[in-house]
Design a protein around this motif. Structure first.
Motif, PDB file in Angstrom:
ATOM      1  N   ASP A 208     -54.558  16.797   4.610  1.00 12.89           N
ATOM      2  CA  ASP A 208     -54.578  15.891   5.772  1.00 12.89           C
ATOM      3  C   ASP A 208     -55.185  16.556   7.009  1.00 12.89           C
ATOM      4  O   ASP A 208     -55.819  15.895   7.825  1.00 12.89           O
ATOM      5  CB  ASP A 208     -53.156  15.404   6.110  1.00 12.89           C
TER       6      ASP A 208
ATOM      7  N   ARG B 272     -50.736   9.844  11.237  1.00  7.63           N
ATOM      8  CA  ARG B 272     -51.416  11.133  11.392  1.00  7.63           C
ATOM      9  C   ARG B 272     -52.466  11.096  12.497  1.00  7.63           C
ATOM     10  O   ARG B 272     -52.795  12.122  13.081  1.00  7.63           O
ATOM     11  CB  ARG B 272     -52.132  11.537  10.084  1.00  7.63           C
ATOM     12  N   ASP B 273     -53.034   9.902  12.748  1.00  5.93           N
ATOM     13  CA  ASP B 273     -54.185   9.787  13.658  1.00  5.93           C
ATOM     14  C   ASP B 273     -53.961   8.712  14.706  1.00  5.93           C
ATOM     15  O   ASP B 273     -54.919   8.163  15.238  1.00  5.93           O
ATOM     16  CB  ASP B 273     -55.441   9.428  12.843  1.00  5.93           C
TER      17      ASP B 273
ATOM     18  N   ARG C 286     -60.175   4.316   5.547  1.00  2.00           N
ATOM     19  CA  ARG C 286     -59.574   4.361   6.887  1.00  2.00           C
ATOM     20  C   ARG C 286     -60.125   3.213   7.738  1.00  2.00           C
ATOM     21  O   ARG C 286     -59.369   2.549   8.449  1.00  2.00           O
ATOM     22  CB  ARG C 286     -59.840   5.714   7.572  1.00  2.00           C
TER      23      ARG C 286
ATOM     24  N   ARG D 190     -59.356  17.400   6.318  1.00  4.03           N
ATOM     25  CA  ARG D 190     -60.364  16.372   6.018  1.00  4.03           C
ATOM     26  C   ARG D 190     -61.235  16.116   7.253  1.00  4.03           C
ATOM     27  O   ARG D 190     -60.795  16.346   8.403  1.00  4.03           O
ATOM     28  CB  ARG D 190     -59.678  15.083   5.549  1.00  4.03           C
TER      29      ARG D 190
ATOM     30  N   ARG E   3     -50.147   4.624   1.396  1.00  2.00           N
ATOM     31  CA  ARG E   3     -49.388   4.694   0.142  1.00  2.00           C
ATOM     32  C   ARG E   3     -49.651   3.446  -0.706  1.00  2.00           C
ATOM     33  O   ARG E   3     -49.853   3.525  -1.919  1.00  2.00           O
ATOM     34  CB  ARG E   3     -47.890   4.833   0.432  1.00  2.00           C
TER      35      ARG E   3
ATOM     36  N   ARG F 127     -50.300  18.584   0.741  1.00  5.39           N
ATOM     37  CA  ARG F 127     -50.658  17.339   1.442  1.00  5.39           C
ATOM     38  C   ARG F 127     -51.065  17.622   2.896  1.00  5.39           C
ATOM     39  O   ARG F 127     -52.059  17.099   3.384  1.00  5.39           O
ATOM     40  CB  ARG F 127     -49.449  16.399   1.390  1.00  5.39           C
TER      41      ARG F 127
HETATM   42  O1  C5P Z   1     -46.531   9.379   6.471  1.00  6.16           O
HETATM   43  P1  C5P Z   1     -46.637   9.374   4.972  1.00  6.16           P
HETATM   44  O2  C5P Z   1     -46.145  10.630   4.343  1.00  6.16           O
HETATM   45  O3  C5P Z   1     -46.047   8.154   4.351  1.00  6.16           O
HETATM   46  O4  C5P Z   1     -48.211   9.285   4.688  1.00  6.16           O
HETATM   47  C1  C5P Z   1     -48.758   9.397   3.390  1.00  6.16           C
HETATM   48  C2  C5P Z   1     -50.184   9.900   3.504  1.00  6.16           C
HETATM   49  O5  C5P Z   1     -50.987   8.884   4.122  1.00  6.16           O
HETATM   50  C3  C5P Z   1     -50.372  11.124   4.376  1.00  6.16           C
HETATM   51  O6  C5P Z   1     -50.198  12.335   3.655  1.00  6.16           O
HETATM   52  C4  C5P Z   1     -51.796  10.959   4.891  1.00  6.16           C
HETATM   53  O7  C5P Z   1     -52.741  11.468   3.987  1.00  6.16           O
HETATM   54  C5  C5P Z   1     -51.988   9.458   4.938  1.00  6.16           C
HETATM   55  N1  C5P Z   1     -51.901   8.931   6.303  1.00  6.16           N
HETATM   56  C6  C5P Z   1     -53.018   9.021   7.100  1.00  6.16           C
HETATM   57  N2  C5P Z   1     -53.022   8.470   8.343  1.00  6.16           N
HETATM   58  C7  C5P Z   1     -51.940   7.863   8.820  1.00  6.16           C
HETATM   59  C8  C5P Z   1     -50.760   7.779   8.038  1.00  6.16           C
HETATM   60  C9  C5P Z   1     -50.769   8.351   6.778  1.00  6.16           C
HETATM   61  O8  C5P Z   1     -54.024   9.595   6.684  1.00  6.16           O
HETATM   62  N3  C5P Z   1     -51.987   7.306  10.034  1.00  6.16           N
END
Ligand code: C5P
Length: 196
Positions: free
Chosen positions: A154, A105-106, A83, A157, A38, A150
């Motif tokens: 996510d 997410r990962d 990333r 990708r 963010r 979203r």
């Molecule tokens: O968790 P949150 O909604 O704040 O995350 C915002 C965006 O950041 C997610 O939609 C995702 O695309 C990305 N994100 C990610 N890997 C993470 C945390 C967040 O790709 N470990």
């Protein structure tokens, strides 16, 4: 060796609430990794340069929780170089004693594949949209569309897509109270702590 709890899942599944509760319960450090993406998205300009120059004060911006900041984050999070620029910070955070909880997410699949506990937190689309709408004071239908867009980006990708690690414990919070979701997560961690 520090104890690592990796918590992944789609937006508004309850993973942030669970991560905060686990960090308090076990006295571990907590990192909401979504904030890194963010804050990178919110900086504007070249996303790779923004990620490489990310500073702690960037994470304290007041506008990072909005739906727009979430969308911007999800777009730049698909760029492999963005990333890569954020990996070292997360590894250093996860190495802190006595332990750390990272949610994103990962985390269980890419950042901390050796985490002692991996939780994959899910909830129905409607429940997640209602939660996010209440939190942000937004329209539930708009939140439903936003979350779906979203999540699709996510999970589709190529770079570190949203998916459960093979050894993750799946926790569906759709019909659980916050207290019940937290107790189940604590129970999963207790099981792992008994074997270290
Ligand atoms: O968790 P949150 O909604 O704040 O995350 C915002 C965006 O950041 C997610 O939609 C995702 O695309 C990305 N994100 C990610 N890997 C993470 C945390 C967040 O790709 N470990």
């Amino acid at each position: 060796m520090p104890f690592i709890i990796a918590i992944d899942g789609p937006a508004a599944s309850g993973k942030g609430t669970i991560a905060r509760a686990l960090s308090q319960h076990f006295g571990f450090h907590h990192l909401d990794t979504g904030l890194l993406y963010r804050a990178t998205g919110a900086k504007g300009g070249d996303a790779v340069a923004a990620a490489q120059a990310l500073a702690p004060e960037d994470l304290a911006r007041p506008d990072l929780r909005s739906a727009e900041a979430g969308q911007a984050a999800s777009r730049i999070a698909a760029i492999p170089e963005v990333r890569a620029a954020l990996v070292e910070f997360q590894h250093r955070f996860a190495a802190q004693e006595p332990g750390a909880v990272l949610d994103g997410r990962d985390i269980g699949t890419v950042i901390c594949p050796g985490a002692q506990v991996k939780l994959y937190v899910v909830a129905s689309d409607e429940v997640r949209a209602a939660r996010r709408a209440a939190e942000l004071g937004e329209d539930p239908a708009r939140m439903l569309a936003e979350l779906r867009e979203r999540d699709l980006r996510d999970s589709q990708r190529a770079a570190a897509p949203l998916r459960p690690a093979a050894d993750a414990v799946v926790l569906d919070t759709s019909d659980l109270s916050i207290a019940d979701a937290i107790s189940r997560a604590i129970a999963a961690v207790d099981v792992a702590l008994r074997t270290v």
